[in-house]
Design an enzyme around this catalytic site. Structure first.
Site, PDB file in Angstrom:
ATOM      1  N   CYS A 143       0.861  -1.255   0.034  1.00  0.00           N
ATOM      2  CA  CYS A 143       0.113  -0.010  -0.045  1.00  0.00           C
ATOM      3  C   CYS A 143       1.078   1.282   0.078  1.00  0.00           C
ATOM      4  CB  CYS A 143      -0.931   0.143   1.201  1.00  0.00           C
ATOM      5  SG  CYS A 143      -1.946  -1.196   1.157  1.00  0.00           S
TER       6      CYS A 143
ATOM      7  N   CYS B  28      -1.660  -1.966   7.148  1.00  0.00           N
ATOM      8  CA  CYS B  28      -1.079  -0.675   7.342  1.00  0.00           C
ATOM      9  C   CYS B  28      -1.064  -0.100   8.915  1.00  0.00           C
ATOM     10  CB  CYS B  28      -1.516   0.503   6.488  1.00  0.00           C
ATOM     11  SG  CYS B  28      -1.041  -0.060   4.652  1.00  0.00           S
TER      12      CYS B  28
ATOM     13  N   TYR C 225      -2.401  -6.680  18.917  1.00  0.00           N
ATOM     14  CA  TYR C 225      -1.076  -7.039  19.128  1.00  0.00           C
ATOM     15  C   TYR C 225       0.036  -6.073  19.035  1.00  0.00           C
ATOM     16  CZ  TYR C 225       3.261  -9.841  18.157  1.00  0.00           C
ATOM     17  OH  TYR C 225       4.491 -10.289  18.412  1.00  0.00           O
TER      18      TYR C 225
ATOM     19  N   CYS D 131      -5.749   0.307   5.695  1.00  0.00           N
ATOM     20  CA  CYS D 131      -6.130  -1.060   5.792  1.00  0.00           C
ATOM     21  C   CYS D 131      -5.793  -1.414   7.096  1.00  0.00           C
ATOM     22  CB  CYS D 131      -5.624  -1.734   4.574  1.00  0.00           C
ATOM     23  SG  CYS D 131      -3.912  -2.246   4.505  1.00  0.00           S
TER      24      CYS D 131
ATOM     25  N   ARG E 143     -11.281  10.363  -5.419  1.00  0.00           N
ATOM     26  CA  ARG E 143     -11.639   9.643  -4.222  1.00  0.00           C
ATOM     27  C   ARG E 143     -11.448  10.266  -2.955  1.00  0.00           C
ATOM     28  NH1 ARG E 143      -9.597   3.945  -4.110  1.00  0.00           N
ATOM     29  NH2 ARG E 143      -7.837   4.827  -5.206  1.00  0.00           N
TER      30      ARG E 143
ATOM     31  N   GLU F  66       0.833   3.787   2.143  1.00  0.00           N
ATOM     32  CA  GLU F  66       1.503   3.952   3.397  1.00  0.00           C
ATOM     33  C   GLU F  66       2.711   3.294   3.725  1.00  0.00           C
ATOM     34  OE1 GLU F  66      -3.187   4.211   3.961  1.00  0.00           O
ATOM     35  OE2 GLU F  66      -1.967   3.170   2.563  1.00  0.00           O
TER      36      GLU F  66
END
Length: 244
Positions: free
Chosen positions: A57, A94, A128, A91, A85, A59
């Protein structure tokens, strides 16, 4: 349109991502742009690499670009999609990478009221934590406190819902045009209920100022209940300068 409630520096990050995204569209392999600001005020930019094997991605690519430039810890990150957009949230993968590698970064997300900045930990609760990430930590201050912190006149701060761990940290002064930072160490964190907080616990020299101090906290944290738990954070400054 970025709301005025954001700092100018945060607006610049969002605008940088949106400007880069506006140049995309002709290549289906690059459809999202990301921008991230480091503690020196530099903005790093990158685009995603779409591929059926799981290309990264935008990021994640911008994290690598920032690292290649010797950026150190990142302060703010934003991503925007092609084709108008606009701002898009990260996500799950990321979010986890950001939390582990840049645990104090603020992430731009779209809301009904316009763009907003969220601490990355708020985007991934009960998650986590990668124990070997060894991320550099940031403690944010209002820029008006720079001289007091730098001179040692201010050695404590009270925070709500803003986890700060003891140990080395970079002290960041938000929206400071000079992007001044200080190296320091968080020496202790004590938790108290606000309605039971004493002047001594709050590290106040004048006990009579306790009520005014608590009122100021409620102004900084709107809706703060009287029985809220707050952290009294003590710290020392070791040296000025940005992390590289």
């Amino acid at each position: 349109m970025v709301p005025t409630k954001l700092f100018d520096s945060e607006r610049r990050v969002i605008e940088a991502a949106e400007r880069l995204a506006a140049t995309l569209g002709s290549d289906p392999n690059h459809t999202v742009a990301a921008a991230a600001m480091d503690t020196a005020g530099r903005i790093h930019r990158a685009v995603n690499v779409y591929h059926f094997t799981g290309g990264p991605c935008a990021e994640l690519v911008v994290l690598g670009a920032a690292a290649a430039a010797g950026a150190g810890p990142l302060v703010t990150i934003a991503a925007a999609g092609d084709g108008g957009r606009g701002l898009i949230p990260p996500c799950g993968r990321c979010r986890q990478a950001l939390l582990d590698l840049h645990p104090d970064v603020l992430v731009a997300v779209p809301t009904d009221e316009g763009p907003a900045l969220r601490p990355v930990r708020k985007l991934l609760p009960d998650t986590y934590f990668f124990p070997d990430a060894d991320a550099r930590r940031i403690v944010r201050f209002n820029k008006r406190y720079y001289e007091d912190v730098a001179s040692g006149r201010k050695t404590s701060t009270v925070r709500h819902d803003d986890p700060i761990a003891p140990g080395p940290a970079l002290f960041l002064f938000e929206d400071d045009e000079a992007h001044r930072t200080l190296h320091g160490t968080v020496t202790g964190v004590e938790r108290h209920r606000l309605d039971r907080l004493t002047a001594a616990q709050a590290r106040l020299d004048d006990p009579a100022s306790l009520d005014e101090f608590k009122q100021g906290l409620r102004g900084h944290y709107p809706g703060l209940p009287s029985d809220a738990e707050v952290d009294v954070v003590t710290f020392t400054v070791t040296a000025p300068g940005t992390v590289r």
